[in-house]
Scaffold this motif. Structure first.
Motif, PDB file in Angstrom:
ATOM      1  N   THR A   1     -34.257   3.218 -13.958  1.00  0.00           N
ATOM      2  CA  THR A   1     -33.120   4.080 -13.638  1.00  0.00           C
ATOM      3  C   THR A   1     -32.048   3.926 -14.705  1.00  0.00           C
ATOM      4  OG1 THR A   1     -33.539   4.001 -11.257  1.00  0.00           O
ATOM      5  CG2 THR A   1     -31.307   4.551 -11.957  1.00  0.00           C
ATOM      6  N   THR A   2     -31.760   5.008 -15.403  1.00  0.00           N
ATOM      7  CA  THR A   2     -30.810   4.979 -16.519  1.00  0.00           C
ATOM      8  C   THR A   2     -29.601   5.889 -16.297  1.00  0.00           C
ATOM      9  OG1 THR A   2     -32.154   6.686 -17.617  1.00  0.00           O
ATOM     10  CG2 THR A   2     -32.562   4.391 -18.239  1.00  0.00           C
ATOM     11  N   ASP A   3     -29.692   6.791 -15.310  1.00  0.00           N
ATOM     12  CA  ASP A   3     -28.619   7.756 -15.086  1.00  0.00           C
ATOM     13  C   ASP A   3     -28.511   8.081 -13.603  1.00  0.00           C
ATOM     14  OD1 ASP A   3     -28.730   8.947 -18.160  1.00  0.00           O
ATOM     15  OD2 ASP A   3     -30.720   8.739 -17.298  1.00  0.00           O
ATOM     16  N   VAL A   4     -27.401   8.748 -13.245  1.00  0.00           N
ATOM     17  CA  VAL A   4     -27.279   9.304 -11.908  1.00  0.00           C
ATOM     18  C   VAL A   4     -27.013  10.799 -12.018  1.00  0.00           C
ATOM     19  CG1 VAL A   4     -26.511   7.197 -10.757  1.00  0.00           C
ATOM     20  CG2 VAL A   4     -24.819   8.710 -11.828  1.00  0.00           C
ATOM     21  N   LEU A   5     -27.229  11.481 -10.927  1.00  0.00           N
ATOM     22  CA  LEU A   5     -27.099  12.929 -10.873  1.00  0.00           C
ATOM     23  C   LEU A   5     -25.643  13.365 -10.714  1.00  0.00           C
ATOM     24  CD1 LEU A   5     -28.375  15.818 -10.416  1.00  0.00           C
ATOM     25  CD2 LEU A   5     -28.453  15.200  -7.985  1.00  0.00           C
ATOM     26  N   LYS A   6     -25.275  14.404 -11.439  1.00  0.00           N
ATOM     27  CA  LYS A   6     -23.984  15.071 -11.256  1.00  0.00           C
ATOM     28  C   LYS A   6     -24.288  16.554 -11.065  1.00  0.00           C
ATOM     29  CE  LYS A   6     -19.521  15.869 -13.529  1.00  0.00           C
ATOM     30  NZ  LYS A   6     -18.725  15.614 -14.770  1.00  0.00           N
ATOM     31  N   ASP A   7     -23.884  17.113  -9.911  1.00  0.00           N
ATOM     32  CA  ASP A   7     -24.277  18.489  -9.616  1.00  0.00           C
ATOM     33  C   ASP A   7     -23.308  19.506 -10.203  1.00  0.00           C
ATOM     34  OD1 ASP A   7     -22.069  18.719  -7.895  1.00  0.00           O
ATOM     35  OD2 ASP A   7     -23.258  18.351  -6.084  1.00  0.00           O
ATOM     36  N   ARG A   8     -23.584  20.771  -9.970  1.00  0.00           N
ATOM     37  CA  ARG A   8     -22.802  21.859 -10.576  1.00  0.00           C
ATOM     38  C   ARG A   8     -21.370  21.900 -10.056  1.00  0.00           C
ATOM     39  NH1 ARG A   8     -24.836  27.579  -9.452  1.00  0.00           N
ATOM     40  NH2 ARG A   8     -26.912  26.820  -9.962  1.00  0.00           N
ATOM     41  N   ASN A   9     -21.095  21.211  -8.921  1.00  0.00           N
ATOM     42  CA  ASN A   9     -19.735  21.128  -8.386  1.00  0.00           C
ATOM     43  C   ASN A   9     -19.025  19.862  -8.840  1.00  0.00           C
ATOM     44  OD1 ASN A   9     -19.928  23.561  -6.931  1.00  0.00           O
ATOM     45  ND2 ASN A   9     -20.978  22.519  -5.248  1.00  0.00           N
ATOM     46  N   ASP A  10     -19.613  19.202  -9.850  1.00  0.00           N
ATOM     47  CA  ASP A  10     -19.057  17.982 -10.443  1.00  0.00           C
ATOM     48  C   ASP A  10     -19.090  16.782  -9.501  1.00  0.00           C
ATOM     49  OD1 ASP A  10     -18.539  19.107 -12.947  1.00  0.00           O
ATOM     50  OD2 ASP A  10     -16.580  19.848 -12.319  1.00  0.00           O
ATOM     51  N   LYS A  11     -19.914  16.849  -8.476  1.00  0.00           N
ATOM     52  CA  LYS A  11     -20.091  15.675  -7.633  1.00  0.00           C
ATOM     53  C   LYS A  11     -21.062  14.721  -8.303  1.00  0.00           C
ATOM     54  CE  LYS A  11     -21.873  13.868  -3.281  1.00  0.00           C
ATOM     55  NZ  LYS A  11     -20.902  12.753  -3.325  1.00  0.00           N
ATOM     56  N   ARG A  12     -20.620  13.501  -8.491  1.00  0.00           N
ATOM     57  CA  ARG A  12     -21.459  12.465  -9.100  1.00  0.00           C
ATOM     58  C   ARG A  12     -22.027  11.590  -7.986  1.00  0.00           C
ATOM     59  NH1 ARG A  12     -19.447   8.650 -14.114  1.00  0.00           N
ATOM     60  NH2 ARG A  12     -21.043   7.031 -13.977  1.00  0.00           N
ATOM     61  N   TYR A  13     -23.339  11.544  -7.878  1.00  0.00           N
ATOM     62  CA  TYR A  13     -23.985  10.828  -6.783  1.00  0.00           C
ATOM     63  C   TYR A  13     -24.113   9.342  -7.099  1.00  0.00           C
ATOM     64  CZ  TYR A  13     -25.092  15.265  -4.586  1.00  0.00           C
ATOM     65  OH  TYR A  13     -24.982  16.487  -3.974  1.00  0.00           O
ATOM     66  N   GLY A  14     -23.836   8.536  -6.093  1.00  0.00           N
ATOM     67  CA  GLY A  14     -24.000   7.101  -6.250  1.00  0.00           C
ATOM     68  C   GLY A  14     -25.437   6.691  -6.024  1.00  0.00           C
ATOM     69  N   ILE A  15     -25.750   5.460  -6.383  1.00  0.00           N
ATOM     70  CA  ILE A  15     -27.095   4.933  -6.157  1.00  0.00           C
ATOM     71  C   ILE A  15     -27.401   4.970  -4.661  1.00  0.00           C
ATOM     72  CG2 ILE A  15     -28.529   2.859  -6.238  1.00  0.00           C
ATOM     73  CD1 ILE A  15     -28.204   4.189  -8.940  1.00  0.00           C
ATOM     74  N   GLY A  16     -28.530   5.570  -4.312  1.00  0.00           N
ATOM     75  CA  GLY A  16     -28.945   5.638  -2.922  1.00  0.00           C
ATOM     76  C   GLY A  16     -28.292   6.753  -2.124  1.00  0.00           C
ATOM     77  N   GLU A  17     -27.503   7.600  -2.766  1.00  0.00           N
ATOM     78  CA  GLU A  17     -26.804   8.665  -2.058  1.00  0.00           C
ATOM     79  C   GLU A  17     -27.634   9.946  -2.058  1.00  0.00           C
ATOM     80  OE1 GLU A  17     -22.518  11.060  -2.042  1.00  0.00           O
ATOM     81  OE2 GLU A  17     -22.983   9.637  -3.654  1.00  0.00           O
ATOM     82  N   GLY A  18     -27.975  10.422  -0.882  1.00  0.00           N
ATOM     83  CA  GLY A  18     -28.739  11.647  -0.760  1.00  0.00           C
ATOM     84  C   GLY A  18     -27.847  12.878  -0.763  1.00  0.00           C
ATOM     85  N   ILE A  19     -28.470  14.041  -0.845  1.00  0.00           N
ATOM     86  CA  ILE A  19     -27.752  15.311  -0.835  1.00  0.00           C
ATOM     87  C   ILE A  19     -27.560  15.753   0.610  1.00  0.00           C
ATOM     88  CG2 ILE A  19     -27.833  17.736  -1.526  1.00  0.00           C
ATOM     89  CD1 ILE A  19     -29.550  16.879  -3.912  1.00  0.00           C
ATOM     90  N   VAL A  20     -26.317  15.983   0.991  1.00  0.00           N
ATOM     91  CA  VAL A  20     -26.003  16.406   2.349  1.00  0.00           C
ATOM     92  C   VAL A  20     -26.172  17.920   2.450  1.00  0.00           C
ATOM     93  CG1 VAL A  20     -24.235  16.506   4.146  1.00  0.00           C
ATOM     94  CG2 VAL A  20     -24.381  14.507   2.641  1.00  0.00           C
ATOM     95  N   PRO A  21     -26.965  18.391   3.394  1.00  0.00           N
ATOM     96  CA  PRO A  21     -27.164  19.843   3.520  1.00  0.00           C
ATOM     97  C   PRO A  21     -25.903  20.548   4.011  1.00  0.00           C
ATOM     98  CG  PRO A  21     -28.265  18.681   5.308  1.00  0.00           C
ATOM     99  CD  PRO A  21     -27.781  17.634   4.358  1.00  0.00           C
ATOM    100  N   ASP A  22     -25.846  21.834   3.784  1.00  0.00           N
ATOM    101  CA  ASP A  22     -24.726  22.624   4.271  1.00  0.00           C
ATOM    102  C   ASP A  22     -24.789  22.769   5.789  1.00  0.00           C
ATOM    103  OD1 ASP A  22     -23.752  23.285   1.578  1.00  0.00           O
ATOM    104  OD2 ASP A  22     -25.595  24.453   1.443  1.00  0.00           O
ATOM    105  N   ILE A  23     -26.005  22.841   6.301  1.00  0.00           N
ATOM    106  CA  ILE A  23     -26.210  22.879   7.750  1.00  0.00           C
ATOM    107  C   ILE A  23     -27.097  21.698   8.112  1.00  0.00           C
ATOM    108  CG2 ILE A  23     -27.156  24.177   9.685  1.00  0.00           C
ATOM    109  CD1 ILE A  23     -26.501  26.720   8.222  1.00  0.00           C
ATOM    110  N   LEU A  24     -26.517  20.705   8.764  1.00  0.00           N
ATOM    111  CA  LEU A  24     -27.211  19.457   9.064  1.00  0.00           C
ATOM    112  C   LEU A  24     -27.703  19.475  10.507  1.00  0.00           C
ATOM    113  CD1 LEU A  24     -27.875  16.481   8.202  1.00  0.00           C
ATOM    114  CD2 LEU A  24     -25.636  15.871   9.147  1.00  0.00           C
TER     115      LEU A  24
END
Length: 353
Positions: free
Chosen positions: A297-320
């Motif tokens: 693991t060398t990087d983490v994800l940053k989405d198009r809304n500039d949210k930078r995900y932490g280690i172990g952080e999943g994507i929260v759906p719009d409708i959960l």
């Protein structure tokens, strides 16, 4: 293009290069392992590397067979707590292997030959209105995957769908290249997400998966998988401005999550389901000698809304939504479980009417 190819079959070694030498000495392998961790690991600062280095060298000082190093490497990687790094080992031929020999075997082997079940491709026009496509994980047979998804998209597009439903509830990773290849006309931005390393350096990722970055090895990969064929360019769709639903589950992981990130935040996109697994980190493959592949693991994800995900952080759906205890224990491919996801998607789409 930084592809971060993440294979779901650890025994199939893809990026077996000579960049890190062909050492067969156990001590040298341990030193190389530590060097790569110190230089590249995203979670480098989560451990006291000096003391960890001394401990690993001491624990392995009497190990003569390189195959016996794997449990020590695995234990060390767990200390990083990035949840995504791994180490693979195969017993290499003593004779020198051309680096592309492994790649050729990987490019031509089928799921059947590898002893794995075929991928579960499925598409349908639900209620005569909503185009549904299952997006499975992928590690082999890239071209077949790309052609199949492309054919499904074209067939459903010709039926004048009022919405697209992409199901990644079963998708636990693999290569993002075939997954996003055919999605170009449905994604409204060229840059879909970014990878951010531990120093904060950001590298944007393009939706144009059919373009290489000029890297010799990547170009060879495309050549062997026969991905350079002009006929394999992404399909052009007519119904691109209709609603798009992404179905996610707790199993949705790694490249399956990157698929979601490529869409999430787009105006006509809604993510429905459960929070994803949390492997929203980018891995880079480092060959260690002829027998080890460090998937770090060398990087983490940053989405198009500039949210930078932490280690172990999943994507929260719009409708959960959550399942009752009984359904939680069932496989994601269970028809009753699938029906729950589809019902949620259809309810949302009909509410928009």
């Amino acid at each position: 293009m930084k592809t971060h190819i993440i294979t779901i079959f650890a025994s199939i070694i893809l990026l077996w290069q000579t960049a890190y030498g062909q050492t067969n000495n156990s001590h040298e392998l341990v030193l190389k392992f530590l060097e790569v961790i110190e230089t590249n690991a995203y979670a480098r600062r989560t451990i006291k590397l000096d003391s960890a280095r001394i401990a690993l060298l001491n624990d392995t000082k009497n190990v003569s067979e390189i195959g016996e190093l794997k449990p020590y490497f695995k234990t060390f990687l767990k200390k990083l707590k990035d949840q995504h790094s791994s180490i693979s080992y195969i017993e290499a031929d003593e004779e020198d292997e051309d680096e592309l020999d492994f790649l050729e075997k990987y490019a031509h082997i089928t799921y059947e030959e590898a002893g794995y079940p075929p991928l579960r491709f499925k598409s349908d026009l639900l209620e005569g209105r909503f185009a549904y496509i299952n997006i499975p994980a992928v590690a082999l047979e890239y071209r077949k995957y790309i052609e199949t998804i492309g054919s499904q998209l074209q067939q459903l597009d010709a039926m004048n769908p009022e919405a697209w439903i992409f199901d990644v509830t079963e998708n636990d990773g693999g290569s993002i290249i075939p997954m996003l290849w055919q999605m170009s006309t449905l994604i409204d931005k060229d840059s879909v997400y970014s990878f951010v390393d531990r120093h904060g350096k950001e590298e944007k990722q393009t939706k144009m998966m059919w373009k290489t970055n000029g890297d010799k090895f990547e170009e060879r990969l495309f050549e062997l998988f026969k991905l350079n064929d002009e006929s394999l360019r992404p399909v052009k769709l007519v119904h691109t401005n209709v609603p798009i639903i992404l179905l996610t589950s707790r199993k949705t992981a790694s490249s399956g999550e990157f698929f979601v990130a490529a869409f999430k935040g787009q105006k006509n996109v809604t993510v429905v389901g459960q929070q994803t697994n949390g492997l929203t980190s980018g891995n880079t493959e480092y060959p260690l000698g002829k027998s080890y592949l460090l998937n770090l693991t060398t990087d983490v994800l940053k989405d198009r809304n500039d949210k930078r995900y932490g280690i172990g952080e999943g994507i929260v759906p719009d409708i959960l939504f959550t399942f009752d205890a009984d359904l939680q224990q069932r496989k994601i491919t269970d028809e009753t479980v699938k029906a729950k996801y589809l019902d949620a998607a259809l309810r949302f789409l009909k509410a928009q009417d």
